[in-house]
Design a protein around this motif. Structure first.
Motif, mmCIF file in Angstrom:
data_model
loop_
_atom_site.group_PDB
_atom_site.id
_atom_site.type_symbol
_atom_site.label_atom_id
_atom_site.label_comp_id
_atom_site.label_asym_id
_atom_site.label_seq_id
_atom_site.Cartn_x
_atom_site.Cartn_y
_atom_site.Cartn_z
ATOM 1 N N SER A 102 0.789 -1.237 0.000
ATOM 2 C CA SER A 102 0.000 0.000 0.000
ATOM 3 C C SER A 102 0.821 1.287 0.000
ATOM 4 O O SER A 102 0.252 2.373 -0.154
ATOM 5 N N HIS A 149 -9.503 8.619 0.714
ATOM 6 C CA HIS A 149 -10.373 7.488 1.089
ATOM 7 C C HIS A 149 -11.737 7.979 1.568
ATOM 8 O O HIS A 149 -12.347 7.406 2.478
ATOM 9 N N TYR A 192 -11.099 3.025 3.985
ATOM 10 C CA TYR A 192 -9.807 2.699 3.378
ATOM 11 C C TYR A 192 -10.022 1.758 2.200
ATOM 12 O O TYR A 192 -10.694 0.737 2.320
ATOM 13 N N THR A 194 -8.179 0.161 -1.551
ATOM 14 C CA THR A 194 -7.195 0.024 -2.628
ATOM 15 C C THR A 194 -7.867 0.216 -3.983
ATOM 16 O O THR A 194 -7.288 0.785 -4.906
ATOM 17 N N TYR A 311 -5.702 11.138 7.594
ATOM 18 C CA TYR A 311 -5.152 10.745 6.299
ATOM 19 C C TYR A 311 -5.260 11.947 5.374
ATOM 20 O O TYR A 311 -6.320 12.563 5.274
ATOM 21 N N ALA A 316 -0.938 8.692 5.522
ATOM 22 C CA ALA A 316 -1.491 8.845 6.858
ATOM 23 C C ALA A 316 -0.766 10.007 7.522
ATOM 24 O O ALA A 316 0.446 10.156 7.383
ATOM 25 N N HIS A 328 3.117 5.790 5.487
ATOM 26 C CA HIS A 328 2.244 4.777 4.894
ATOM 27 C C HIS A 328 2.828 3.414 5.176
ATOM 28 O O HIS A 328 4.043 3.225 5.159
ATOM 29 N N SER A 633 -2.567 5.180 13.323
ATOM 30 C CA SER A 633 -2.611 5.334 11.877
ATOM 31 C C SER A 633 -3.911 4.756 11.324
ATOM 32 O O SER A 633 -4.348 3.679 11.735
ATOM 33 N N VAL A 635 -4.228 3.566 8.427
ATOM 34 C CA VAL A 635 -3.889 2.495 7.497
ATOM 35 C C VAL A 635 -3.832 1.192 8.283
ATOM 36 O O VAL A 635 -2.951 0.999 9.116
#
Length: 651
Positions: A102, A149, A192, A194, A311, A316, A328, A633, A635
């Motif tokens: 990521s 995100h 979050y 991808t 973020y 982040a 990240h 975080s 993430v």
């Protein structure tokens, strides 16, 4: 002694172009690489200390290969540990390339924002203007929302989506999720994703007229000096690429096959830690984008209701013990990665391993490197408060400290900006009211919820404004060097020194908090100082040769203390070590001690119940959004792993 020339690390390998079909537009011209002053090596004693930090963490459990890179103030250190290929015993080095997982999102964000600066991509237009094949949704989704995100696009929702084994072009990667409904109205919720970054990758292709991998190479990797970065493709890997492994029944076995072309924009790149250091340096120096764009990348976005997401655009961004973090993490089959930057302190930390599920271990390594470089090597522990009301008050003090100091140093030494100070007397009065014992005691959970949102725009950025004013006052009264001590000394030193500084510079009475809160601060500070054990200031309990020898001193220091350092994690590691050795009596003893010392720790109680065989197991509720990492975080550790194989760290 100066570091070896970086060029020596990179001989014999050329990154190959992305095999995706090219869009019809002509490619844009590439940008020349930036010229940089060569970094020096850290002093030998610092190099030895860094090496000891990494080896101490690796000693906790099995590992395959690990590459580490650190930059700080013009000094550089890189090192490889273990093996990139276990069967052939090939070592991991700083030159070894790994899947970035990521961290690819940070590269994609940089590409999008370069195009936006050039006027070739509108951040606020519907993404369908650049990706017309993406079906119309009930609401418009913009590139700006996707970068943070906030676009409502879902993340992986099943193993079939996360375990692609076939090479996909851009259209094929988009087809995996294009017909799925949005899981939230854009702008209303941090989700979050991808897949959302795959949309951004497709937008880059349309706006630039180049294949996504080619654009990254020409306009991100090349200008940043990332000589071995590329989109990952099994067909173009060289012999320096690390083979991937995972934990299975106490052994390290080969990772499952995954072709990451299915997640090209959100998790499809590969690189070395040398590449990550170059990228981090380019970010801090605004080499690839303007300083204003850098600021926006590093600034947390917020929902429509004013809730910070922690973020920004591709990173982040959150406070950690008074430091402002831009980072990240990445995790997927074959790899775990972490890129962490402290813009105000000019620090870049890059970590990559070819073992899955190692996010917690990499995060611990990064924290220990920060302790070594910036915090005089002192072990930073959270506080454990025995009383529920004390816990809420102390968390409020900690949040004023960490948000205020982090935002202040980021705004004065980095790319950041502070919220408008507003009416400071009223803000200080509100903090005193939020942390009033009598009010908290009426309903502690509700009071804690209010404390945990007081830094957000919807709360008037209260804790940031008040904490930043405190940091300004301390800097004026004591100097900038003194201000650098507080991440190591903690929130109580920050508050007590502020109250003393107010006497020196004659702060208005309205900016000194209520008398009741001042007394709370002094009481907590006295308790904290009394509970410290000198032998554990720079050493973790579980890393001492014989923790049993230190237990009497630790017990004496903390007995009767309403507030003391939290040793839960260290004590649980000691217990786990005894458990692995079959010494169950010693294991139970340390778990019982952990519970006695930390009566409000759910983690300690659960570990004891499990060891006693009295644990009640419950199925974890399903969630469309993976949980946040323990350091705050957004993430998640498990974001890139197939759902049925998501793994925690191996202790």
């Amino acid at each position: 002694m100066r570091a070896l020339p970086v060029a020596l690390l990179f001989l014999g390998f050329t990154a190959l172009a992305d095999p995706r079909p090219a869009p019809s537009r002509a490619p844009a011209a590439s940008t020349p690489a930036a010229t940089r002053t060569k970094d020096k090596a850290f002093p030998p004693e610092v190099q030895r200390a860094l090496d000891a930090v990494i080896r101490a963490e690796l000693a906790r459990g099995p590992y395959a290969g690990l590459s580490v890179g650190v930059l700080h103030g013009g000094m550089r250190w890189t090192r490889g540990y273990g093996l990139r290929d276990l069967a052939h015993k090939l070592p991991a080095t700083p030159r070894t390339t790994y899947r970035m997982a990521s961290i690819t999102k940070s590269f994609t964000a940089m590409a999008v924002l370069r195009l936006a600066q050039e006027g070739r991509l509108d951040l606020d237009a519907d993404i369908r203007t650049l990706v017309p094949g993406y079906p119309e949704k009930p609401w418009s989704v913009t590139a700006r929302q996707l970068l943070g995100h906030l676009g409502g696009v879902s993340h992986y929702d099943g193993p079939e989506a996360a375990e692609n084994t076939h090479r996909l072009d851009t259209a094929g990667a988009l087809a995996l999720f294009a017909d799925k409904p949005l899981v939230a109205e854009p702008g209303t919720k941090f989700v979050y994703t991808t897949w959302g970054y795959n949309l951004l990758g497709a937008a880059v292709e349309t706006a630039s007229g180049q294949r996504f991998g080619e654009y990254l190479k020409a306009h991100v990797f090349g200008p940043a000096g990332m000589k071995h970065a590329a989109l990952d493709d099994y067909r173009t890997r060289d012999k320096q690429h690390a083979l991937g492994y995972r934990h299975h029944k106490g052994q390290l076995v080969a990772s499952h096959y995954l072709d990451v072309s299915s997640r090209f924009g959100g998790g499809g790149a590969r690189a070395s830690v040398e590449d990550l250091l170059a990228f981090g340096q380019a970010v801090l120096q605004s080499t690839l984008v303007t300083p204003d764009t850098t600021r926006r990348m590093q600034t947390s976005m917020s929902t429509r209701e004013g809730q910070l997401t922690d973020y920004g655009m591709g990173f982040a961004t959150y406070p950690l013990r008074g430091h402002y973090v831009v980072a990240h993490a990445g995790g997927q089959p074959e790899t775990t990665t972490l890129l962490l930057m402290l813009p105000a302190e000019d620090v870049v930390i890059a970590l990559a391993t070819n073992l899955e599920g190692e996010a917690k271990r990499l995060r611990r390594m990064s924290l220990r490197i920060i302790e070594l470089l910036l915090e005089d090597g002192q072990v930073r522990r959270d506080a454990h408060a025995v009383d529920e009301v004390d816990a809420v008050v102390h968390e409020g003090l900690s949040r004023v400290f960490t948000y205020g100091l982090a935002w202040h140093v980021w705004a004065t030494r980095g790319a950041g900006t502070l919220p408008e100070p507003g009416e400071l007397p009223e803000a200080f009065s509100r903090v005193s009211a939020l942390l009033d014992r009598a009010t908290i005691a009426q309903e502690p959970p509700a009071a804690l919820a209010r404390v945990r949102t007081a830094h957000e725009p919807r709360g008037g950025s209260l804790f940031i404004r008040v904490g930043a004013q405190m940091a300004r006052t301390l800097e004026q009264a004591l100097g900038s060097e003194k201000l650098r001590e507080y991440p190591a000394r903690g929130p109580l030193a920050f508050f007590t020194d502020y109250l003393a500084a107010c006497e020196q510079v004659a702060c208005p009475a309205e900016l000194r908090f209520s008398e009741a809160l001042q007394n709370e601060v002094r009481h907590f500070d006295e308790q904290w100082r009394h509970s410290l054990v000198d032998e554990l200031r720079r050493t973790r309990l579980d890393e001492t040769p014989d923790p049993e020898m230190l237990w009497p001193a630790l017990e004496e220091a903390t007995t009767g203390a309403a507030l003391h350092p939290d040793y839960t994690e260290e004590m649980l590691r000691i217990a786990a070590r005894y458990g692995r050795r079959g010494k169950h009596e010693e294991q139970l003893l340390w778990l019982e001690r952990a519970v006695a010392l930390h009566p409000r720790s759910e983690e300690a109680r659960q570990a004891l119940a499990k060891a006693q065989g009295t644990e009640e197991t419950q199925d974890a509720p399903a969630s469309a959004t993976p949980a946040r990492a323990p350091d705050g975080s957004p993430v998640p550790d498990n974001a890139g792993l197939p759902s049925q194989k998501r793994a925690g760290s191996h202790e």
